[in-house]
Design a protein around this motif. Structure first.
Motif, PDB file in Angstrom:
ATOM      1  N   GLY A 158       0.712  -0.786  -0.174  1.00  0.00           N
ATOM      2  CA  GLY A 158       0.232   0.369   0.549  1.00  0.00           C
ATOM      3  C   GLY A 158       0.880   1.593   0.537  1.00  0.00           C
ATOM      4  N   GLN A 159       0.386   2.424   1.737  1.00  0.00           N
ATOM      5  CA  GLN A 159       1.400   3.220   0.946  1.00  0.00           C
ATOM      6  C   GLN A 159       2.197   2.925   1.530  1.00  0.00           C
ATOM      7  N   GLN A 160       3.011   2.388   2.459  1.00  0.00           N
ATOM      8  CA  GLN A 160       4.149   1.982   3.831  1.00  0.00           C
ATOM      9  C   GLN A 160       5.308   1.004   2.755  1.00  0.00           C
ATOM     10  N   LYS A 161       6.474   1.698   3.251  1.00  0.00           N
ATOM     11  CA  LYS A 161       7.743   0.647   2.687  1.00  0.00           C
ATOM     12  C   LYS A 161       8.583   0.391   3.889  1.00  0.00           C
ATOM     13  N   ALA A 162       9.549  -0.440   3.722  1.00  0.00           N
ATOM     14  CA  ALA A 162      10.430  -0.693   4.574  1.00  0.00           C
ATOM     15  C   ALA A 162      12.014  -0.906   3.516  1.00  0.00           C
ATOM     16  N   GLN A 163      12.997  -0.687   4.462  1.00  0.00           N
ATOM     17  CA  GLN A 163      13.825  -1.324   3.370  1.00  0.00           C
ATOM     18  C   GLN A 163      14.475  -1.938   4.280  1.00  0.00           C
ATOM     19  N   THR A 164      16.172  -2.563   4.353  1.00  0.00           N
ATOM     20  CA  THR A 164      17.194  -3.302   4.548  1.00  0.00           C
ATOM     21  C   THR A 164      18.131  -2.417   5.007  1.00  0.00           C
ATOM     22  N   SER A 165      19.262  -2.723   5.071  1.00  0.00           N
ATOM     23  CA  SER A 165      20.799  -1.646   5.181  1.00  0.00           C
ATOM     24  C   SER A 165      20.924  -2.599   3.564  1.00  0.00           C
ATOM     25  N   VAL A 166      22.695  -1.358   3.041  1.00  0.00           N
ATOM     26  CA  VAL A 166      23.061  -1.813   2.233  1.00  0.00           C
ATOM     27  C   VAL A 166      24.168  -2.939   2.631  1.00  0.00           C
ATOM     28  N   ILE A 167      24.238  -3.482   1.360  1.00  0.00           N
ATOM     29  CA  ILE A 167      25.715  -4.455   1.408  1.00  0.00           C
ATOM     30  C   ILE A 167      25.846  -4.650   0.641  1.00  0.00           C
ATOM     31  N   LYS A 168      27.862  -3.825   0.606  1.00  0.00           N
ATOM     32  CA  LYS A 168      28.383  -3.275  -0.024  1.00  0.00           C
ATOM     33  C   LYS A 168      29.353  -4.922  -1.433  1.00  0.00           C
ATOM     34  N   GLY A 169      29.026  -4.779  -2.837  1.00  0.00           N
ATOM     35  CA  GLY A 169      30.014  -5.472  -3.259  1.00  0.00           C
ATOM     36  C   GLY A 169      29.877  -6.820  -3.399  1.00  0.00           C
ATOM     37  N   ASN A 170      28.376  -6.725  -3.311  1.00  0.00           N
ATOM     38  CA  ASN A 170      27.777  -9.052  -2.931  1.00  0.00           C
ATOM     39  C   ASN A 170      26.750  -8.929  -3.386  1.00  0.00           C
ATOM     40  N   LEU A 171      26.483 -10.081  -4.719  1.00  0.00           N
ATOM     41  CA  LEU A 171      26.102 -11.072  -5.626  1.00  0.00           C
ATOM     42  C   LEU A 171      25.041 -11.962  -4.510  1.00  0.00           C
ATOM     43  N   ASN A 172      25.457 -12.223  -3.818  1.00  0.00           N
ATOM     44  CA  ASN A 172      24.933 -13.430  -2.692  1.00  0.00           C
ATOM     45  C   ASN A 172      25.081 -12.861  -1.398  1.00  0.00           C
ATOM     46  N   PRO A 173      24.052 -11.699  -0.996  1.00  0.00           N
ATOM     47  CA  PRO A 173      24.402 -10.977   0.527  1.00  0.00           C
ATOM     48  C   PRO A 173      22.987 -11.772   1.257  1.00  0.00           C
ATOM     49  N   VAL A 174      23.847 -11.655   2.329  1.00  0.00           N
ATOM     50  CA  VAL A 174      22.899 -12.365   3.881  1.00  0.00           C
ATOM     51  C   VAL A 174      22.405 -11.487   4.293  1.00  0.00           C
ATOM     52  N   TRP A 175      21.196 -10.946   5.047  1.00  0.00           N
ATOM     53  CA  TRP A 175      20.487  -9.637   5.428  1.00  0.00           C
ATOM     54  C   TRP A 175      20.209  -9.982   7.219  1.00  0.00           C
ATOM     55  N   ASN A 176      19.151 -11.399   7.460  1.00  0.00           N
ATOM     56  CA  ASN A 176      18.600 -11.450   7.898  1.00  0.00           C
ATOM     57  C   ASN A 176      18.378 -10.437   8.966  1.00  0.00           C
ATOM     58  N   GLU A 177      18.041  -9.318   7.902  1.00  0.00           N
ATOM     59  CA  GLU A 177      17.053  -8.139   8.382  1.00  0.00           C
ATOM     60  C   GLU A 177      15.760  -8.710   8.616  1.00  0.00           C
ATOM     61  N   GLU A 178      15.011  -8.142   9.599  1.00  0.00           N
ATOM     62  CA  GLU A 178      13.475  -8.116   9.939  1.00  0.00           C
ATOM     63  C   GLU A 178      12.469  -7.082   9.770  1.00  0.00           C
ATOM     64  N   LEU A 179      11.620  -6.556   9.407  1.00  0.00           N
ATOM     65  CA  LEU A 179      10.937  -5.598   8.376  1.00  0.00           C
ATOM     66  C   LEU A 179       9.497  -5.462   9.392  1.00  0.00           C
ATOM     67  N   LYS A 180       9.118  -4.689  10.042  1.00  0.00           N
ATOM     68  CA  LYS A 180       7.447  -4.545   9.837  1.00  0.00           C
ATOM     69  C   LYS A 180       6.521  -3.673   9.178  1.00  0.00           C
ATOM     70  N   LEU A 181       5.326  -4.738   8.930  1.00  0.00           N
ATOM     71  CA  LEU A 181       4.484  -3.805   7.449  1.00  0.00           C
ATOM     72  C   LEU A 181       3.143  -4.320   8.659  1.00  0.00           C
ATOM     73  N   SER A 182       2.546  -2.672   8.498  1.00  0.00           N
ATOM     74  CA  SER A 182       0.607  -3.269   8.757  1.00  0.00           C
ATOM     75  C   SER A 182      -0.049  -3.417   7.552  1.00  0.00           C
ATOM     76  N   VAL A 183      -0.814  -4.231   7.639  1.00  0.00           N
ATOM     77  CA  VAL A 183      -1.875  -4.665   6.444  1.00  0.00           C
ATOM     78  C   VAL A 183      -3.397  -4.002   6.733  1.00  0.00           C
ATOM     79  N   PRO A 184      -3.467  -3.528   5.748  1.00  0.00           N
ATOM     80  CA  PRO A 184      -4.458  -3.121   5.295  1.00  0.00           C
ATOM     81  C   PRO A 184      -5.983  -3.965   5.498  1.00  0.00           C
ATOM     82  N   GLN A 185      -6.766  -3.451   5.666  1.00  0.00           N
ATOM     83  CA  GLN A 185      -8.301  -4.931   5.472  1.00  0.00           C
ATOM     84  C   GLN A 185      -8.198  -4.830   3.611  1.00  0.00           C
ATOM     85  N   LYS A 186      -7.902  -3.695   2.971  1.00  0.00           N
ATOM     86  CA  LYS A 186      -8.012  -3.838   1.811  1.00  0.00           C
ATOM     87  C   LYS A 186      -6.418  -4.215   1.280  1.00  0.00           C
ATOM     88  N   TYR A 187      -6.504  -5.307   1.757  1.00  0.00           N
ATOM     89  CA  TYR A 187      -4.433  -5.406   0.670  1.00  0.00           C
ATOM     90  C   TYR A 187      -4.069  -6.106  -0.335  1.00  0.00           C
TER      91      TYR A 187
END
Length: 273
Positions: free
Chosen positions: A146-175
């Motif tokens: 919807g209108q929400q965005k969330a992003q991970t950190s940037v991993i420099k110079g890596n085509l096989n990155p491992v983030w293991n980062e948790e991002l939260k988003l609220s889910v609207p009734q009409k999603y």
């Protein structure tokens, strides 16, 4: 305070920030503020993630300092719980936190927004991502719902990155679908798209609603999102109840790019409105 009241207060302030002494408050605006508990409750939400040791401006602080704090608090939402932040959905802002403009929406339309749950997305990693610099890329992941965005950190110079980062988003009734983009961070120009995909949330949310409270269930499979030519799945994705929580691991082949896959694990928590 209920989740519905928190969301109502959030949209009330995003729609317009009113001064007690310089603006004229309508009866409806006064009632809205009283309903959610007044200024102390507003601060409890908008300053929930105020950094430890952060010095707030006081009445004798310079005007510039106070204006900077107000912008950080209300417009940029820097101290607000991440899952409640509302950000711009403009293409030029891909991967960047921004404020949401409601110039085209009335307050009655804003007030109709209701959330049915919280989606916790663990971005695990990517494999064989596309090259966007000389020989590599600096990838990060952007999630849009919807209108929400969330992003991970940037991993420099890596085509096989491992983030293991948790991002939260609220889910609207009409999603709609959860949109995932991988971008290459660039210091001097617009970030380059490294691929994108969409995640259908219905299999998980519908399965969870059908089986009821996951804490009362054992570890079982309750649903499945099937791989097809119409989606980006690399394999069928099972919806599981594990340890009293509804989870789904999804592996995606990135679209609109020459190569790359991304794996995420989603966890669904329904809200009792």
């Amino acid at each position: 305070m209920s989740s519905k009241q928190v969301v109502s207060l959030l949209f009330f302030f995003l729609g317009q920030v009113l001064s007690v002494t310089l603006d004229k408050w309508s009866d409806d605006e006064i009632d809205s503020m009283v309903e959610v508990g007044g200024n102390s409750q507003a601060n409890a939400i908008y300053e929930a993630f105020l950094p430890e040791g952060y010095s707030k401006p006081h009445p004798d602080s310079a005007q510039e300092e106070r204006q900077k704090f107000i912008k950080s608090k209300y417009k940029l939402q820097e101290f607000l719980e991440p899952s409640l932040r509302i950000v711009s959905n403009h293409p030029s802002d891909a991967g960047k936190q921004a404020s949401n403009s409601h110039s085209g929406s009335s307050k009655s339309e804003i007030g109709m927004v209701e959330y049915i749950g919280i989606l916790n997305v663990k971005v695990i990693g990517g494999t064989k991502l596309a090259i966007r610099d000389m020989s590599s890329s600096d990838p990060y992941v952007v999630l849009t719902l919807g209108q929400q965005k969330a992003q991970t950190s940037v991993i420099k110079g890596n085509l096989n990155p491992v983030w293991n980062e948790e991002l939260k988003l609220s889910v609207p009734q009409k999603y709609g679908p959860l949109k995932l983009q991988v971008l290459d961070h660039d210091m001097v120009s617009k970030d380059d798209l490294m691929g994108e995909a969409e995640i259908d949330l219905q299999p998980m949310i519908n399965a969870a609603a059908s089986f009821g409270d996951p804490e009362l269930l054992g570890d079982i499979q309750i649903g499945r999102w099937l791989k097809s030519g119409d989606n980006a799945l690399t394999a069928d994705s099972a919806v599981m109840v594990t340890g009293g929580k509804v989870k789904q691991e999804v592996s995606l082949k990135l679209q609109h790019t020459e190569s790359g896959e991304v794996t995420v694990e989603m966890e669904w928590m329904a809200l009792n409105m």
